[in-house]
Design a protein around this motif. Structure first.
Motif, short mmCIF file in Angstrom:
data_model
loop_
_atom_site.label_atom_id
_atom_site.label_comp_id
_atom_site.label_asym_id
_atom_site.label_seq_id
_atom_site.Cartn_x
_atom_site.Cartn_y
_atom_site.Cartn_z
N ALA A 116 21.98 22.84 16.98
CA ALA A 116 23.40 23.13 17.16
C ALA A 116 23.76 23.10 18.65
O ALA A 116 24.79 22.55 19.03
CB ALA A 116 23.73 24.50 16.57
N LYS A 117 22.87 23.63 19.45
CA LYS A 117 23.13 23.65 20.89
C LYS A 117 23.20 22.21 21.44
O LYS A 117 24.05 21.89 22.28
CB LYS A 117 22.04 24.43 21.60
N LEU B 214 21.25 22.62 9.14
CA LEU B 214 22.63 23.06 9.37
C LEU B 214 23.43 23.05 8.08
O LEU B 214 24.23 23.96 7.84
CB LEU B 214 23.28 22.18 10.45
N ILE C 42 28.62 15.08 20.76
CA ILE C 42 29.14 14.85 19.41
C ILE C 42 29.59 13.40 19.29
O ILE C 42 29.27 12.72 18.31
CB ILE C 42 30.34 15.78 19.12
N LYS D 231 20.18 17.93 9.99
CA LYS D 231 21.19 17.87 8.96
C LYS D 231 20.91 18.92 7.88
O LYS D 231 21.78 19.70 7.50
CB LYS D 231 21.16 16.47 8.34
N LEU E 160 27.21 28.11 17.43
CA LEU E 160 26.01 28.28 16.60
C LEU E 160 24.73 28.04 17.39
O LEU E 160 23.63 28.14 16.84
CB LEU E 160 26.06 27.31 15.42
N ASP F 12 15.72 29.43 12.06
CA ASP F 12 16.91 29.83 12.82
C ASP F 12 16.84 29.25 14.23
O ASP F 12 17.83 28.74 14.76
CB ASP F 12 17.01 31.36 12.92
N LYS F 13 15.65 29.32 14.82
CA LYS F 13 15.51 28.82 16.19
C LYS F 13 15.72 27.32 16.25
O LYS F 13 16.36 26.79 17.17
CB LYS F 13 14.13 29.18 16.75
N ALA G 251 17.44 25.51 14.07
CA ALA G 251 18.86 25.24 13.81
C ALA G 251 19.68 25.48 15.07
O ALA G 251 20.58 24.70 15.40
CB ALA G 251 19.36 26.12 12.67
N ALA G 252 19.34 26.54 15.79
CA ALA G 252 20.07 26.86 17.02
C ALA G 252 19.87 25.77 18.06
O ALA G 252 20.81 25.37 18.75
CB ALA G 252 19.63 28.21 17.56
N ALA H 28 32.25 20.32 18.52
CA ALA H 28 31.38 20.75 19.61
C ALA H 28 31.52 22.25 19.84
O ALA H 28 30.53 22.94 20.08
CB ALA H 28 31.72 19.99 20.89
N LYS I 152 28.46 24.70 19.44
CA LYS I 152 28.06 25.53 20.57
C LYS I 152 27.98 26.99 20.18
O LYS I 152 27.06 27.71 20.58
CB LYS I 152 29.06 25.34 21.72
N LEU J 136 24.21 19.75 19.94
CA LEU J 136 25.48 19.16 19.49
C LEU J 136 26.68 19.87 20.11
O LEU J 136 27.82 19.50 19.84
CB LEU J 136 25.57 19.25 17.97
N GLY J 137 26.42 20.83 20.95
CA GLY J 137 27.48 21.69 21.45
C GLY J 137 28.27 21.18 22.64
O GLY J 137 28.65 21.97 23.50
N HIS J 138 28.48 19.88 22.69
CA HIS J 138 29.32 19.31 23.75
C HIS J 138 30.02 18.07 23.20
O HIS J 138 29.39 17.25 22.54
CB HIS J 138 28.44 18.95 24.96
N LEU K 196 22.49 26.12 6.29
CA LEU K 196 23.14 27.28 6.90
C LEU K 196 24.60 27.36 6.50
O LEU K 196 25.12 28.43 6.18
CB LEU K 196 23.06 27.17 8.42
#
Lengths: 97, 97
Positions: B17-18, B92, B26, B89, A20, B10-11, B13-14, A14, A18, B20-22, B95
């Motif tokens: 990723a965001k 990322l 996850i 998938k 990224l 890029d946007k 992917a961001a 995570a 985050k 998934l950012g917790h 990347l």
DNA sequence: TTCGTAGTTCGTAAAACTACGAACAAAAAT
DNA sequence: ATTTTTGTTCGTAGTTTTACGAACTACGAA
């Protein structure tokens, strides 16, 4: 609410995800993947953001461990931190199968 | 400041990723990867968070398109949205090399 | 109709994120 | 000694995230 099955690996994944989770940071990582290193000024020339904002994004990537900066006066040379980048890669690849 | 080389990819992917950012998100994604679908109640039993908080995390994953919920009264069955999950998938993985 | 189940939405509060310009720091160049 | 270059840190403002409990919706069961 028996028990949390959130593992340390989940937390790490995570944190990397985050880090990224912003287009500018994705761009920086992609840029560094394509050409091993770069200077902050290179990015300032390309990206439409203030240098202080860029500095903050670089700091976040540094805090996550994904990149490192080496002083090479009068500039700072940023590179991927391959060890940690690989860890992030493996954790996220594993999550995404 | 010549030009932004931040691409639509890029946007995207961001955004993934965001999403998934917790750690909780996850965990949910990992859970759904392991067992194709689940009910919100299953997660409430495991995770040490309020059901309203869980609902918000599910909503974020839905907004990112990574999961979908199908009504199966009296519950809602959550599954990965494989099409979009695969896109995430690939973006990322690409990347991360 | 009333109750129970499953989950969402609302209201609120604290923390984190994003962005900017201004001020600053460190060293080289003039 | 002053200026220039490169980049960080500070101060500020607005937005978003995270979290909770309470209230609500929708349906089935008693």
């Amino acid at each position: 609410m028996e028990q949390s099955f959130i593992t340390e690996e989940d937390k790490k994944a995570a944190r990397y995800a985050k880090a990224l989770g912003h287009p500018v940071r994705i761009f920086i990582i992609r840029h560094l993947s394509e050409q091993s290193c770069c200077y902050s000024g290179d990015l300032t020339d390309i990206l439409p953001i203030a240098k202080s904002t860029l500095s903050q994004h670089l700091k976040e990537l540094k805090n996550a461990g994904l990149i490192q900066g080496e002083i090479e006066l009068p500039r700072i040379r940023y590179c991927l931190n391959n060890e940690i980048f690989n860890e992030a890669k493996n954790l996220l690849k594993n999550l995404l199968e």
